[in-house]
Design a protein around this motif. Structure first.
Motif, short mmCIF file in Angstrom:
data_model
loop_
_atom_site.label_atom_id
_atom_site.label_comp_id
_atom_site.label_asym_id
_atom_site.label_seq_id
_atom_site.Cartn_x
_atom_site.Cartn_y
_atom_site.Cartn_z
N VAL A 277 26.46 21.09 -74.31
CA VAL A 277 24.86 20.77 -74.69
C VAL A 277 24.82 20.47 -76.28
N VAL A 278 25.60 21.17 -76.95
CA VAL A 278 25.09 20.99 -78.51
C VAL A 278 26.10 19.85 -79.13
N ALA A 279 27.54 20.06 -78.73
CA ALA A 279 28.52 19.06 -79.38
C ALA A 279 28.74 18.08 -78.48
N LEU A 280 28.41 17.65 -77.39
CA LEU A 280 28.81 16.72 -76.66
C LEU A 280 27.87 16.11 -75.49
N PRO A 281 26.67 16.20 -76.04
CA PRO A 281 25.44 15.56 -74.88
C PRO A 281 25.97 14.33 -74.50
N SER A 282 26.32 13.47 -75.31
CA SER A 282 26.58 12.18 -75.32
C SER A 282 27.72 11.87 -74.09
N TYR A 283 28.63 12.81 -73.94
CA TYR A 283 29.73 12.75 -72.81
C TYR A 283 29.13 13.37 -71.49
N ALA A 284 27.80 13.57 -71.21
CA ALA A 284 27.38 14.44 -70.12
C ALA A 284 28.17 13.77 -68.84
N ASP A 285 28.25 12.32 -68.99
CA ASP A 285 28.77 11.75 -67.89
C ASP A 285 30.21 12.31 -67.17
N VAL A 286 30.86 12.91 -68.43
CA VAL A 286 32.22 13.67 -68.14
C VAL A 286 32.11 14.80 -67.74
N TRP A 287 31.39 15.66 -68.63
CA TRP A 287 31.72 17.08 -68.36
C TRP A 287 30.36 17.53 -67.16
N GLY A 288 29.40 16.58 -66.75
CA GLY A 288 28.24 16.93 -65.75
C GLY A 288 29.00 16.96 -64.52
N PRO A 289 29.53 15.77 -64.10
CA PRO A 289 30.28 16.00 -62.61
C PRO A 289 31.32 16.96 -62.64
N ALA A 290 32.15 17.30 -63.72
CA ALA A 290 33.26 18.06 -63.89
C ALA A 290 32.75 19.45 -63.47
N LEU A 291 31.69 19.92 -64.16
CA LEU A 291 31.02 21.43 -63.99
C LEU A 291 30.39 21.53 -62.67
N ALA A 339 22.09 20.58 -66.79
CA ALA A 339 21.61 20.26 -67.94
C ALA A 339 22.27 18.80 -68.40
N ALA A 340 23.33 18.25 -67.60
CA ALA A 340 23.86 16.79 -67.88
C ALA A 340 23.03 15.70 -67.35
N TYR A 341 22.22 16.39 -66.32
CA TYR A 341 21.42 15.31 -65.60
C TYR A 341 19.86 15.55 -65.50
N SER A 342 19.54 16.46 -66.44
CA SER A 342 18.14 16.69 -66.52
C SER A 342 17.49 16.29 -67.96
N ASP A 343 16.23 16.04 -67.89
CA ASP A 343 15.63 15.41 -68.79
C ASP A 343 15.23 16.68 -70.04
N ASP A 344 15.17 17.94 -69.47
CA ASP A 344 15.03 19.17 -70.18
C ASP A 344 16.17 20.19 -70.14
N ALA A 345 17.06 19.77 -70.83
CA ALA A 345 18.29 20.48 -70.67
C ALA A 345 18.21 21.85 -71.19
N GLU A 346 17.34 22.02 -71.98
CA GLU A 346 16.94 23.48 -72.68
C GLU A 346 16.57 24.54 -71.68
N HIS A 347 15.66 23.87 -70.51
CA HIS A 347 15.13 24.63 -69.48
C HIS A 347 16.40 25.07 -68.57
N SER A 348 17.31 23.99 -68.65
CA SER A 348 18.31 24.28 -67.56
C SER A 348 19.16 25.67 -68.28
N ILE A 349 19.79 25.37 -69.71
CA ILE A 349 20.45 26.34 -70.23
C ILE A 349 19.75 27.72 -70.06
N GLY A 350 18.34 27.69 -70.23
CA GLY A 350 17.48 28.88 -70.16
C GLY A 350 17.74 29.62 -68.75
N SER A 351 17.92 28.81 -67.83
CA SER A 351 18.23 29.21 -66.31
C SER A 351 19.53 30.07 -66.26
N THR A 352 20.49 29.58 -66.94
CA THR A 352 21.81 30.17 -67.11
C THR A 352 21.73 31.51 -67.75
N VAL A 353 20.95 31.47 -68.76
CA VAL A 353 21.04 32.75 -69.54
C VAL A 353 20.22 33.92 -69.11
#
Length: 503
Positions: A277-291, A339-353
Motif C-alpha cells: 500500500v505504501v511502496a507499490l500502490p501503482s502495482y496493485a494489479d500485480v499484488w492485488g490478485p496474488a494476495l 486495498a488493491a481494488y478499493s477507493d478507500d485503501a486506508e479503511h481496508s488496512i484499518g480492517s486488517t489491523v
C-alpha cells in the motif's frame, strides 16, 4: 560528496525510537546480568524482562499526540527511515503487548522446565526478537525493513530449539530456520530488482519512481514485487508457505508458540502492508490478485487442516491452534487484497489491523489456557480438556469465550465484529467471490471450535485433576480475558483505534 556527508549526520528523535530501543537495551542488560545472578535468583531476569516490555509499551503514550519521524534525508523531511505514525503505534502496541503476555507465560514455563531452558539466553532472545518486531512497522525504507525482519526472526529460530536434548524441538527449529532463510533470500532478490529499477530504498520514493520505470525494466520490476512479497507471505504463514507452522508450534516451548502466532504474524502483515500500500500502490494489479488468491487458499487449507486434527492425538490442542492460526491468517489477508481494488485503501488496512488486535488478544488467551492444562497434561491433547469446567470453571469459561471469539459467535462479539469488518472490506472492494470463500470457511471453522468448546463442559473421564494456577499465568489469563470482554462490550473502539492514518 558534501551532500552525502550531510545525509550521514543525523539528529535522532530518541522519543520516537524509544519503544524498540528500550526493549533492545533491557535485552542486553538481562544478558549481562545473567553472568552475575546465581541460579537461585534467575527468576529475577524474567521479571526484569516483563518490566522492560511494560516500559516499552508505556513509551507509546507520549507519541500519540502526532506523527514523528527520524533518520530523514536532509532537505527532504518526508523521506525518512523511521516514522512513528498511527499505523506504527497501533502495531507496536500489538507487538509489545503480545510479547509481554508471552513473557508472563514464560515465567511459569521456565520455572516448570527446572533448568531445561537456559533463562538468561531465553530472555535475551525473546527481547531481541520483540525489539526487531517493534522496529518493523516503523520502517520506511527497504534496508531497515529487512534488518528488522531478520532481527525479529533469527532469535525466534533459537527460541524454538532452545530446549536442551529435545529432538522434537531441534527438528522444529531446523525446519523453521531453513524455510525462513529461503524465503528471506527470495525476498532480498526481489528487493534488489526493485532497487535496480527505481534507484532508491525509501518506500515513498519507490511509490513515486516506480510509475516512471523504463519500459525495458517493467518485467524486472514486476518480478521484484512478486519475489519481495514471498518473504513476507512466509512470515504470515500464508499457504503454500505455511508448512513450518504445525511442527514449529509443537516443538517450541508453548509461550514461544503463542508469541509466534501473534507477534510473528504482526511482523509479516505490517511488512506486507508497507510494501503493497505504501511502496507499490501503482502495482496493485500485480499484488492485488496474488494476495486475494493467497487469502482464499490460506483460509481454506488452514481450516481444513484444523478440522482433520484427532482429539486423542498427542499435542492435538497445539496443532489445532496452529492450523487455526493459518486459517486466521487467510482472513487477515483479505482486507490487504481488498486495498488493491478499493477507493478507500486506508479503511481496508484499518480492517486488517482491527482484526489483528482482536486475534492477538483471544489467541494469546487460548494459548494461556493451553499452558495451564499443559502443566498437568504434558501431551496437551484436545481430549485432555474434557471436563475442564469441573476442575477449573474460570479457565474453562475463558477458553470457551476465546474459542467463540475466534469462531465469530456471541458472546464473543469482538470476533463477530472483526469478521464482519473484514467481510465488508471484501464486498466493498468488489471481491464478492472472496467474501463467499470466507463465509464458507467461517462455517467450517465453527465445527472444530464448537466441538472443542462442548468438550470443556462434559463430565470428566476418571478422577478430576485440579489445575494450580501460578501468579504470572493468572495475570496473563486475566489480561486477555478482560481485554476480550471489554472489546466485546464496545467493539467499535477497535475500529476507531485501528484507524491507521497511514496515508
Amino acid at each position: 560528496m558534501s551532500s552525502l556527508a550531510a545525509n550521514l549526520v543525523q539528529s535522532v528523535d530518541w522519543l520516537a525510537i524509544a519503544p524498540p530501543t528500550i526493549t533492545a537495551v533491557v535485552g542486553l542488560v538481562v544478558l549481562v546480568a545473567d553472568l552475575f545472578v546465581g541460579d537461585a535468583k534467575k527468576a529475577l531476569l524474567g521479571w526484569l524482562s516483563v518490566a522492560g516490555l511494560a516500559a516499552s509499551a508505556l513509551m507509546l503514550l507520549p507519541l500519540l499526540d502526532g506523527d514523528r519521524a527520524t533518520l530523514c534525508l536532509s532537505g527532504e523531511a518526508d523521506v525518512c527511515s523511521y516514522t512513528a505514525d498511527r499505523f506504527t503505534l497501533v502495531l507496536q502496541l500489538l507487538v509489545l503487548g503480545g510479547a509481554l503476555l508471552a513473557a508472563l507465560l514464560s515465567v511459569t514455563a521456565l520455572k516448570d522446565a527446572d533448568k531445561g531452558l537456559p533463562e538468561g539466553e531465553y530472555w535475551f532472545l525473546l527481547l531481541s526478537s520483540a525489539a526487531g518486531a517493534a522496529l518493523l512497522p516503523a520502517s520506511r525504507d527497504l534496508a531497515t525493513l529487512i534488518v528488522a525482519l531478520e532481527v525479529a526472526s533469527l532469535p525466534a529460530f533459537a527460541l524454538v530449539g532452545l530446549r536442551q536434548g529435545d529432538r522434537k524441538s531441534s527438528e522444529a527449529a531446523l525446519k523453521f530456520f531453513l524455510s525462513s532463510v529461503t524465503a528471506t533470500a527470495v525476498s532480498l532478490m526481489g528487493i534488489s530488482f526493485v532497487y535496480a529499477s527505481t534507484g532508491t530504498l525509501y518506500l515513498t520514493q519507490i511509490a513515486d519512481r516506480v510509475q516512471h520505470v523504463d519500459g525495458q525494466l517493467h518485467t524486472l520490476t514486476q518480478t521484484g514485487v512478486v519475489l519481495t512479497l514471498i518473504g513476507f507471505a512466509f512470515k504470515t504463514a500464508a499457504v503454500p508457505f505455511h508448512f513450518w507452522v504445525p511442527d514449529t508450534y509443537v516443538g517450541a516451548p508453548l509461550p514461544i508458540a503463542a508469541y509466534l502466532s501473534v507477534v510473528g504474524k504482526a511482523v509479516g502483515f505490517s511488512g506486507l502492508i508497507l510494501l503493497t500500500v505504501v511502496a507499490l500502490p501503482s502495482y496493485a494489479d500485480v499484488w492485488g490478485p496474488a494476495l486475494a488468491a493467497l487469502a482464499a487458499l490460506t483460509m481454506t487449507v488452514g481450516n481444513v487442516g484444523a478440522l482433520r486434527q484427532q482429539a486423542t492425538r498427542a499435542y492435538s490442542a497445539v496443532r489445532l491452534l496452529a492450523w487455526s492460526s493459518v486459517g486466521q491468517a487467510g482472513y487477515l489477508l483479505v482486507p490487504i487484497a481488498a486495498a488493491a481494488y478499493s477507493d478507500d485503501a486506508e479503511h481496508s488496512i484499518g480492517s486488517t489491523v482491527a482484526y489483528a488486535l482482536m486475534y492477538a488478544a483471544v489467541n494469546l488467551g487460548a494459548f494461556a489456557v493451553a499452558a495451564l492444562v499443559g502443566r498437568t497434561k504434558s501431551r496437551n491433547r484436545v481430549s485432555d480438556y474434557r471436563g475442564l469446567y469441573a476442575t477449573n470453571p474460570l479457565a474453562a469459561l475463558l477458553l470457551a469465550f476465546f474459542l467463540l471469539c475466534l469462531a465469530g459467535l456471541p458472546p464473543g462479539i469482538i470476533g463477530l465484529f472483526a469478521k464482519v469488518t473484514v467481510f465488508s472490506a471484501a464486498v466493498d472492494a468488489g471481491l464478492g467471490w472472496l467474501a463467499v470463500v470466507m463465509a464458507a470457511n467461517v462455517v467450517i471453522a465453527l465445527y472444530y471450535y464448537l466441538q472443542w468448546t462442548a468438550l470443556l463442559f462434559r463430565a470428566p473421564e476418571g478422577e478430576a485433576v485440579r489445575h494450580k494456577v501460578p501468579a504470572p499465568l493468572t495475570a496473563a489469563l486475566a489480561l486477555t480475558g478482560v481485554l476480550g470482554l471489554a472489546l466485546s462490550g464496545a467493539p467499535q473502539l477497535v475500529l476507531r483505534f485501528a484507524d491507521t492514518g497511514l496515508f
